[in-house]
Write a protein that holds these residues in place. Structure first.
Motif, PDB file in Angstrom:
ATOM      1  N   THR A 200      67.921  59.500  14.074  1.00 17.99           N
ATOM      2  CA  THR A 200      69.035  59.405  15.018  1.00 17.99           C
ATOM      3  C   THR A 200      68.658  58.554  16.225  1.00 17.99           C
ATOM      4  N   ASP A 201      67.410  58.668  16.682  1.00 15.76           N
ATOM      5  CA  ASP A 201      66.968  57.835  17.805  1.00 15.76           C
ATOM      6  C   ASP A 201      66.939  56.358  17.422  1.00 15.76           C
ATOM      7  N   ALA A 202      66.509  56.065  16.185  1.00 20.54           N
ATOM      8  CA  ALA A 202      66.486  54.675  15.722  1.00 20.54           C
ATOM      9  C   ALA A 202      67.898  54.103  15.673  1.00 20.54           C
ATOM     10  N   LEU A 203      68.861  54.925  15.236  1.00 23.18           N
ATOM     11  CA  LEU A 203      70.243  54.467  15.231  1.00 23.18           C
ATOM     12  C   LEU A 203      70.728  54.192  16.646  1.00 23.18           C
ATOM     13  N   ARG A 204      70.400  55.075  17.572  1.00 24.41           N
ATOM     14  CA  ARG A 204      70.837  54.888  18.960  1.00 24.41           C
ATOM     15  C   ARG A 204      70.268  53.596  19.555  1.00 24.41           C
TER      16      ARG A 204
ATOM     17  N   PRO B 184      61.395  51.427  -2.215  1.00 25.48           N
ATOM     18  CA  PRO B 184      60.532  50.585  -1.383  1.00 25.48           C
ATOM     19  C   PRO B 184      61.166  50.123  -0.068  1.00 25.48           C
ATOM     20  N   PHE B 185      62.493  50.203   0.041  1.00 24.23           N
ATOM     21  CA  PHE B 185      63.165  49.742   1.259  1.00 24.23           C
ATOM     22  C   PHE B 185      63.367  50.855   2.281  1.00 24.23           C
ATOM     23  N   ALA B 186      62.993  52.085   1.937  1.00 20.23           N
ATOM     24  CA  ALA B 186      63.377  53.250   2.736  1.00 20.23           C
ATOM     25  C   ALA B 186      62.757  53.265   4.127  1.00 20.23           C
ATOM     26  N   THR B 187      61.552  52.709   4.282  1.00 18.08           N
ATOM     27  CA  THR B 187      60.886  52.773   5.586  1.00 18.08           C
ATOM     28  C   THR B 187      60.961  51.464   6.351  1.00 18.08           C
ATOM     29  N   ALA B 188      61.634  50.461   5.809  1.00 21.77           N
ATOM     30  CA  ALA B 188      61.796  49.188   6.507  1.00 21.77           C
ATOM     31  C   ALA B 188      62.821  49.338   7.640  1.00 21.77           C
ATOM     32  N   THR B 189      63.082  48.255   8.339  1.00 17.46           N
ATOM     33  CA  THR B 189      64.077  48.272   9.423  1.00 17.46           C
ATOM     34  C   THR B 189      65.344  47.519   9.029  1.00 17.46           C
ATOM     35  N   MET B 190      65.554  47.349   7.723  1.00 14.47           N
ATOM     36  CA  MET B 190      66.652  46.505   7.250  1.00 14.47           C
ATOM     37  C   MET B 190      68.015  46.989   7.718  1.00 14.47           C
ATOM     38  N   LEU B 191      68.257  48.291   7.666  1.00 15.85           N
ATOM     39  CA  LEU B 191      69.570  48.804   8.054  1.00 15.85           C
ATOM     40  C   LEU B 191      69.785  48.702   9.555  1.00 15.85           C
ATOM     41  N   SER B 192      68.822  49.145  10.336  1.00 19.08           N
ATOM     42  CA  SER B 192      69.001  49.073  11.795  1.00 19.08           C
ATOM     43  C   SER B 192      69.183  47.630  12.246  1.00 19.08           C
ATOM     44  N   ASP B 193      68.449  46.702  11.630  1.00 20.59           N
ATOM     45  CA  ASP B 193      68.611  45.291  11.983  1.00 20.59           C
ATOM     46  C   ASP B 193      70.012  44.795  11.627  1.00 20.59           C
ATOM     47  N   ALA B 194      70.500  45.184  10.449  1.00 19.82           N
ATOM     48  CA  ALA B 194      71.822  44.741  10.016  1.00 19.82           C
ATOM     49  C   ALA B 194      72.915  45.314  10.908  1.00 19.82           C
TER      50      ALA B 194
END
Length: 274
Positions: A235-239, A197-207
């Protein structure tokens, strides 16, 4: 499997608090300099890092836990959220690693999400954070067809694991070997926490955006099944979150890139963590 049993037997087992029980850590070469901490993926266990442990434990301390709610570790307190899991991991690291030592942290898939949260909490003590096969950056998760396993026994169960590994984890079916099947079965037995359920959230990019001062590295297999059909979205989201991140795509590898392309991943670790 003999190799997995030997690897387990060679570890020192440590335990830290986790909800109503304990979080289990396996440690190799303790005290040999800056620790490398490896966090496994969803529905997995410490065995996701089977092909990294010995190569790196030859020269440094390596610490590989079972994440809360998975493997031999107890469930996390409260809701089964990345934040609660990361809080347990962070407290465990504070207990096991002297405050004077810096840490290299890596996480695979759901473990990447947890690693990002830990990095935000422990930023001054982290030398680097490396994410592999990461989601939870506000991008779609490609649906993958999985077979039910719990209702099967014997060879039918093995073939269900083989199908699921090929569908989600390993791009080249020839690399789904007996060890991969054994790891899948051992992890599956003790899997309780649901990370999908967490896979499409923005939790990692925010952290990661909050983990100021911590160098970020990222690895994906360019055939990562859950990132298809357009891995550039990730990759774009990470950037956007961390323009300074170092990024590598491993040709021909799938989601479980640390297993399928261990030589390439280990070489990147040696370069980036030197």
């Amino acid at each position: 499997m003999e190799f997995l049993d030997r690897l387990d037997a060679s570890a020192t087992r440590r335990e830290t608090p986790c909800g109503d029980g304990k979080m289990v850590w396996r440690c190799w070469n303790e005290g040999a300099g800056r620790p490398l901490v490896l966090l496994h993926g969803g529905s997995g266990s410490w065995l996701h890092w089977t092909r990294q442990i010995e190569p790196f434990a030859a020269t440094r301390a390596v610490m590989v836990p079972d994440l809360p709610g998975l493997g031999e570790s107890a469930n996390p307190p409260g809701e089964h959220s990345p934040g609660n899991v990361a809080a347990v991991v962070t407290e465990g690291l504070r207990q096991l690693v002297p405050a004077t030592e810096s840490v290299d942290l890596a996480g695979f898939s759901f473990g990447a999400n947890i690693a990002g949260h830990v990095a935000a909490l422990l930023a001054p003590r982290l030398r680097s954070v490396t994410i592999l096969g990461a989601g939870s950056m506000g991008t779609p998760r490609h649906p993958v067809p999985l077979m039910k396993v719990r209702d099967k026994e014997g060879q039918a169960r093995v073939e269900a694991h083989r199908h699921n590994l090929g569908s989600m984890m390993i791009a080249d079916s020839a690399k789904i070997d007996d060890m991969a099947l054994a790891i899948q079965e051992r992890a599956f037995i003790n899997s309780r926490l649901r990370s999908r359920p967490f896979a499409t959230a923005t939790m990692l990019s925010d952290a990661l955006a909050r983990a100021e001062g911590v160098p970020v590295n990222a690895i994906w297999g360019d055939r990562d099944q859950v990132a298809m059909p357009d891995i550039s979205l990730r990759t774009d989201a990470l950037r956007r979150a961390r323009p300074d991140a170092r990024l590598a795509l491993v040709p021909g590898a799938g989601h479980w890139v640390a297993y399928e392309a261990a030589d390439q991943v280990n070489a990147l670790f040696r370069e980036w963590l030197a």
